[in-house]
Enzyme design. Structure first.
Site, PDB file in Angstrom:
ATOM      1  N   HIS A 125       0.318  -2.801  -8.800  1.00 40.10           N
ATOM      2  CA  HIS A 125       0.164  -2.644 -10.245  1.00 40.10           C
ATOM      3  C   HIS A 125      -1.198  -2.164 -10.650  1.00 40.10           C
ATOM      4  O   HIS A 125      -1.455  -1.939 -11.817  1.00 40.10           O
ATOM      5  CB  HIS A 125       0.396  -3.985 -10.947  1.00 40.10           C
ATOM      6  CG  HIS A 125       1.753  -4.493 -10.741  1.00 40.10           C
ATOM      7  ND1 HIS A 125       2.828  -4.055 -11.458  1.00 40.10           N
ATOM      8  CD2 HIS A 125       2.229  -5.373  -9.847  1.00 40.10           C
ATOM      9  CE1 HIS A 125       3.906  -4.666 -11.032  1.00 40.10           C
ATOM     10  NE2 HIS A 125       3.577  -5.469 -10.054  1.00 40.10           N
ATOM     11  N   ARG A 126      -2.092  -2.070  -9.684  1.00 44.00           N
ATOM     12  CA  ARG A 126      -3.450  -1.757 -10.055  1.00 44.00           C
ATOM     13  C   ARG A 126      -3.525  -0.429 -10.822  1.00 44.00           C
ATOM     14  O   ARG A 126      -4.264  -0.298 -11.771  1.00 44.00           O
ATOM     15  CB  ARG A 126      -4.344  -1.708  -8.828  1.00 44.00           C
ATOM     16  CG  ARG A 126      -5.785  -1.929  -9.191  1.00 44.00           C
ATOM     17  CD  ARG A 126      -6.661  -1.826  -7.989  1.00 44.00           C
ATOM     18  NE  ARG A 126      -6.290  -2.825  -6.994  1.00 44.00           N
ATOM     19  CZ  ARG A 126      -7.148  -3.653  -6.437  1.00 44.00           C
ATOM     20  NH1 ARG A 126      -8.387  -3.618  -6.782  1.00 44.00           N
ATOM     21  NH2 ARG A 126      -6.753  -4.507  -5.531  1.00 44.00           N
ATOM     22  N   ALA A 127      -2.723   0.532 -10.366  1.00 44.64           N
ATOM     23  CA  ALA A 127      -2.766   1.846 -11.000  1.00 44.64           C
ATOM     24  C   ALA A 127      -2.397   1.741 -12.478  1.00 44.64           C
ATOM     25  O   ALA A 127      -3.079   2.316 -13.333  1.00 44.64           O
ATOM     26  CB  ALA A 127      -1.820   2.796 -10.287  1.00 44.64           C
TER      27      ALA A 127
ATOM     28  N   ILE B  45      -5.239   0.043 -14.433  1.00 45.36           N
ATOM     29  CA  ILE B  45      -6.439   0.872 -14.572  1.00 45.36           C
ATOM     30  C   ILE B  45      -6.165   2.078 -15.463  1.00 45.36           C
ATOM     31  O   ILE B  45      -7.012   2.470 -16.261  1.00 45.36           O
ATOM     32  CB  ILE B  45      -6.966   1.291 -13.190  1.00 45.36           C
ATOM     33  CG1 ILE B  45      -7.536   0.063 -12.496  1.00 45.36           C
ATOM     34  CG2 ILE B  45      -8.028   2.373 -13.306  1.00 45.36           C
ATOM     35  CD1 ILE B  45      -8.012   0.274 -11.128  1.00 45.36           C
TER      36      ILE B  45
ATOM     37  N   ARG C  97     -10.057  -0.154  -3.682  1.00 44.07           N
ATOM     38  CA  ARG C  97     -11.039  -0.868  -4.494  1.00 44.07           C
ATOM     39  C   ARG C  97     -11.653   0.027  -5.551  1.00 44.07           C
ATOM     40  O   ARG C  97     -12.243  -0.448  -6.513  1.00 44.07           O
ATOM     41  CB  ARG C  97     -12.161  -1.412  -3.620  1.00 44.07           C
ATOM     42  CG  ARG C  97     -11.819  -2.637  -2.861  1.00 44.07           C
ATOM     43  CD  ARG C  97     -11.761  -3.838  -3.761  1.00 44.07           C
ATOM     44  NE  ARG C  97     -10.862  -4.812  -3.157  1.00 44.07           N
ATOM     45  CZ  ARG C  97     -10.127  -5.662  -3.847  1.00 44.07           C
ATOM     46  NH1 ARG C  97     -10.190  -5.682  -5.140  1.00 44.07           N
ATOM     47  NH2 ARG C  97      -9.326  -6.487  -3.229  1.00 44.07           N
TER      48      ARG C  97
END
Lengths: 362, 678
Positions: free
Chosen positions: B283-285, B288, B203
């Site tokens: 895919h968050r990396a 971000i 998170r």
């Protein structure tokens, strides 16, 4: 006053110089943030802490404030006092001794941080905050006997408020925060398990104490204790002069402390020690610096000497050394000497200072 | 206003720790970065920096008087109240205020986090009204948790829930309410106290690791500044006011510039490339990192992201998401061609997600060197024979060093409700005793542990109808709520260590000691009680009677000599005795025997054959249902294995692990899996 008499006088404690030094320095400078006393059973740990209470200086408080706010310092005042002052009220003043508040190992969380005031709720249907132990301990000493046996979640709470000097309560329907600036004093027997590293770091000082080996001193311990038990009052009377001397010394040191200067040279020595000895974080530097200054003030000087630094190293470093898992707490003496030796030039002074010292801290 | 705030150390006055400061500033500029987790040793200005950040946060427009700080410019995210107002044709009044940092103390209870019934209002007016909690206050702001790894599991669940959906759904204590709860999580922690749950870690948009400054000059500067602040906080703050304002202004400028910052296709590809190389999960990396790169460009006052920007933020984004790269298998698909069209960018990572590290076959590795293994095994067998042939009168005792510790994988036991559930400290018990942390309330009456606040809230709405004499609130039996407390009690772990000569072969004891140390470290973080029994020669010996002192155990472990025969049955019998005694003292504990051996018992207590006797002892232990066991097999992998430890585990009804299976997946791998499940 009769209650105080039952407490063993601090000045009558035999030996355990490191511990006494640590406690006295904390009485002079609350910013040293406390002391942890580690040692086997029956080494006068608890006795010393209780005895310290009798030596603590008086402080100025707002008379009717639950948190004992300082009427001269708006920055540390609770919201209530701030509001009153903002409304033009003159806050009632009072002088009282710094408090020693006990935190029993069995304490529940709601009593520690404070909770909903049940009486108010029932009688008036109003939500009010009932302060807990942390509120009482504001500007005083929070004493935890057997601190390593403290429940885990209580430790979490302590960490939280000790870090910032604020107790934030968000529980049981109340939302509140108040100043909780306390000196954390703990005693523990390491046989029962170690403290968590994070809590360990919150104690400014740490001392390891062992039973006294010198037979003559041991005899003295027994003699004094027996005399005290037989007639605590006259025993206390006999020590009153010594006690008074210490008390005055603390008050004078407190007054002198803001004037004490520390040279860059000494600051670099401190930083060098911290780096070479491999401590975690920067708190060790800060504590060493504050301790050295307090030490100078305690001995009536306005300039920190190398000896002051030397005297504060052990107290500040013992529990901050970076250790392998479960390695015992210890300071690598040889290494320390090596680091200190790099600062040989001011050696000539040393002797005089250490003498002054043995005379004063007794 | 009943919030007491201390004077805060000014942000620009924090010496050193540039990366931490940058991470925080990036979040102040761009809330979409999703917060930051600062991990580091104690005393490195972690908390100080976060609190100082509050002063730098920009102003935002909010609906005046709205409890949830609604954004008047974004109708889709308005709270119910604002929506009703708008529907009634009223204009939303605007005001500007600084983004808030809301403190979430570790002692918080659920009702204050999610919000609950306002009992004061209910008593006085007989109307149920929702009293917003921290999640409401934190909408469009920041939630700060100091020592975030100490936060109760229960509260973490609530946070995760709200963070995932951006709304807080309250269905409790006769209130039903939904409100927006979009917040940035900022947390600080000391990893020594245990790590975070993988879901929670993910998170946090960025993650920074800090450590103390090594430069003496800088250290002196830090100490000097702090001392100056302590001596005269007001003066100190005043002296830094100009610099603080400068940082604040620069943040405001960067914020305005941010929407204009563009990033080239090539750099987007670089980002995906970096993420692929790091084997990050999901895919968050990527997302971000792109946002962070644009933010840092804005901070530098540029409208174009440079390669330098990407590298500057890459490790903040990837630090907690990187999974250990598997040894490159030959069938690994080639990295994407740089010339591929941009449209496919989004899909690429997914298709490449398939060759997960799990594919790296440990079995293959072992197969690849069977000959060598065999040789070694023969050698080892010889060693062992030598050992056991040597006369028992002069047992050769050697003290082996302790091997490298590692993170222990979760020890699970499905029929055991005592062992670690979820990812709390090992055990969550809902004790009958009144000790433990109060997490929430229940209607079930069990032990007169009155949850006063919840009881009041239950009774409050009915006060209008009840007869009250002299008091403000009349409580009836049906209103009474009790506290549900959670106590993280540790277990009692009894290590039963095989210290016989056969353990000395091929440095097996080094490895074993390393494993035990790892388990001890784990035990420390879970606050378990521990004991240790070693068996060698002809007897078993209680080295460490049950204690909380993990340090003692470690010391004994270091000194534990190895040599002689293997009295396995004696070890088991002794362990049984110790566990039984503990159960008598405290019937609530559930002892766990951790038996570390190769199972090759060769001495018996009675007249039976050693192995038979050991298995019988094992069966007796199994019959005592309260004692659980775990066998760690230290037999070396080889061509010929006896599998005796497995047999022993079977008789014990115990869980069975090979020693080299004990190592936990690295934290990040666990994150990956948790995320892919989402």
């Amino acid at each position: 006053m009769s209650e105080l008499k039952k407490i063993y006088p601090f000045a009558a404690l035999v030996g355990q110089e490191e511990m006494k030094k640590g406690l006295l320095l904390n009485a002079v400078n609350p910013k040293l943030s406390g002391i942890l006393i580690r040692g086997e059973k029956g080494t006068a740990k608890s006795t010393a802490v209780r005895a310290l209470a009798a030596l603590l200086p008086e402080i100025e408080v707002v008379a009717d404030c639950l948190y004992g706010c300082n009427p001269d310092d708006i920055t540390t005042m609770c919201m209530n006092c701030r509001e009153r002052q903002a409304n033009g009220e003159t806050l009632p003043r009072e002088r009282r001794k710094m408090r020693v508040v006990d935190l029993p190992v069995s304490a529940t969380e709601d009593r520690v941080v404070g909770t909903l005031d049940i009486e108010q709720a029932i009688k008036r249907g109003e939500k009010r905050f009932e302060p807990g132990v942390l509120a009482q301990a504001n500007r005083g000493i929070l004493y935890v006997d057997e601190v390593n046996l403290l429940d885990d979640h209580i430790v979490d709470v302590l960490l939280d408020s000790a870090a910032m000097g604020v107790n934030t309560v968000e529980r049981e329907g109340v939302s509140f925060s108040h100043p909780a600036n306390f000196i954390l004093v703990g005693t523990m027997n390491p046989e029962e398990g170690e403290l968590r590293p994070q809590l360990l770091d919150r104690f400014g000082f740490c001392v390891n104490i062992t039973g006294i080996i010198d037979p003559a001193l041991r005899v003295e311990v027994v003699k004094r204790r027996a005399a005290f038990e037989e007639d605590p009052e006259s025993f206390a009377d006999r020590w009153e002069a010594e006690q008074d001397k210490l008390r005055r010394q603390i008050i004078e040191a407190k007054a002198l402390l803001p004037k004490v200067q520390i040279s860059d040279e000494m600051l670099f020595l401190i930083a060098g020690i911290a780096i070479e000895m491999g401590v975690d974080g920067h708190r060790a530097d800060l504590i060493m610096m504050k301790a050295a200054k307090t030490m100078a003030a305690f001995n009536g000087r306005e300039e920190v000497s190398e000896e002051d630094v030397r005297q504060s190293v052990d107290l500040a470093l013992l529990h901050r050394m970076r250790r392998k898992p479960f390695q015992e707490l210890a300071v690598d003496r040889q290494k320390l000497q090596g680091v200190m030796a790099g600062f040989k030039h001011s050696h000539a002074h040393n002797h005089a200072h250490s003498h002054a010292h043995t005379n004063t801290v007794k | 206003m009943n919030k007491f705030q201390r004077l805060v150390y000014p942000f620009p006055a924090i010496a050193g720790q540039e990366r931490m400061k940058k991470g925080l500033i990036l979040n102040a500029i761009n809330p979409r970065l999703g917060g930051i987790l600062i991990r580091g040793e104690k005393g490195t200005a972690k908390s100080t920096a976060v609190r100082a950040l509050a002063a730098l946060l920009p102003e935002t427009e909010v609906v005046a008087g709205c409890l949830f700080n609604c954004d008047p410019n974004d109708i889709s995210r308005l709270c119910e109240q604002c929506r009703t107002l708008l529907a009634a044709g009223e204009k939303l009044e605007r005001t500007s205020r600084q983004v808030q940092v809301i403190d979430l103390p570790v002692s918080a209870t659920e009702d204050r986090v999610v919000g609950s019934l306002d009992f004061e209002h209910a008593i006085k007016h007989g109307v149920r009204r929702f009293e917003p909690g921290l999640l409401a206050q934190a909408n469009r702001g920041i939630i700060y948790v100091d020592e975030v790894n100490l936060l109760d599991d229960h509260i973490v669940d609530v946070l995760l829930d709200a963070a995932a959906m951006g709304i807080n759904v309250v269905e409790r204590e006769s209130v039903s309410y939904v409100h927006p709860a979009e917040f940035i999580l900022v947390g600080t922690m000391n990893p020594e106290e245990g790590d975070l749950r993988p879901q929670l870690i993910d998170r946090f948009g960025l993650c920074i690791e800090v450590e103390g400054v090594r430069d003496p000059g800088e250290r002196v500067e830090i100490a000097k500044r702090r001392e100056a602040f302590d001596a005269d906080p007001m003066g100190f703050i005043a002296r830094w006011a100009v610099e603080e304002q400068a940082v604040k202004d620069r943040i405001t400028v960067a914020r305005q510039l941010l929407p204009k910052v563009t990033i080239s296709l090539g750099l987007l590809e670089l980002i995906t490339q970096l993420c692929l190389e790091g084997f990050v999960a999901g895919h968050r990396a990527d997302i971000i990192m792109e946002a962070a790169a644009r933010t840092i460009a804005a901070w530098h006052g540029r409208e174009e992201v440079t390669e330098q920007d990407v590298y500057e933020v890459a490790d903040m984004v990837m630090f907690h998401r990187i999974r250990q790269a598997p040894p490159p298998p030959p069938e690994q698909p080639k990295p994407p061609e740089p010339s591929e069209p941009a449209g496919e960018q989004q899909e690429e990572p997914e298709s490449l997600e398939e060759p997960e590290p799990e594919q790296a076959p440990p079995a293959e590795q072992a197969d690849s060197e069977p000959e060598k293994q065999e040789d070694e095994w023969n050698e080892q067998e010889q060693n062992e024979q030598e050992q056991s042939n040597s006369p028992p009168a002069v047992p050769q005792e050697i003290v082996f060093a302790v091997g490298q510790p590692f993170q222990v994988k979760r020890i699970t036991h499905d029929r055991d409700r005592i062992l670690r559930k979820g990812s709390g400290r090992r055990s969550h018990t809902k004790t009958a005793s009144k000790a433990g942390r109060y997490v929430r309330s229940t209607m079930q009456r069990k032990n007169d542990d009155l949850a006063f606040d919840a009881t009041l809230r239950a009774a409050a709405p009915y006060q209008v109808y009840r007869r009250r004499e002299q008091i403000a609130i009349a409580i009836e039996t049906a209103d009474i709520r009790e506290k549900v407390r959670e106590k993280r009690i540790g277990n009692f772990l009894l290590f039963v260590v095989d210290a016989s000569g056969s353990m000395g072969a091929r440095q097996r004891m080094v490895e074993t000691k390393g494993a035990i140390l790892s388990l001890l470290l784990d035990a420390y973080q879970k606050r378990d009680r521990i004991g240790m029994i070693a068996f060698k020669g002809n007897t078993a010996e209680v080295l460490l009677p049950p204690t909380n002192s993990v340090e003692m155990a470690h010391k004994l472990l270091e000194e534990l000599p190895t040599g002689g025969k293997t009295p396995l049955s004696a070890g088991l019998t002794k362990a049984y005795g110790v566990a039984k005694t503990q159960l008598l003292k405290d019937p609530n504990i559930s002892p766990l025997l951790i038996i570390i051996s190769d199972g090759k018992g060769n001495v018996s207590i009675g007249s039976d054959k050693p192995l038979k006797e050991a298995l019988r002892a094992a069966e007796i232990i199994q019959e005592e249902e309260r004692i659980k066991s775990l066998v760690i097999d230290v037999e070396n992998k080889g061509f010929l294995t006896f599998g005796l430890a497995r047999e022993l585990a079977h008789s014990l009804g115990a869980e069975y692990h090979k020693i080299d299976e004990l190592k936990a997946d690295t934290l990040v791998q666990a994150v990956g899996r948790a995320v892919s499940r989402e």
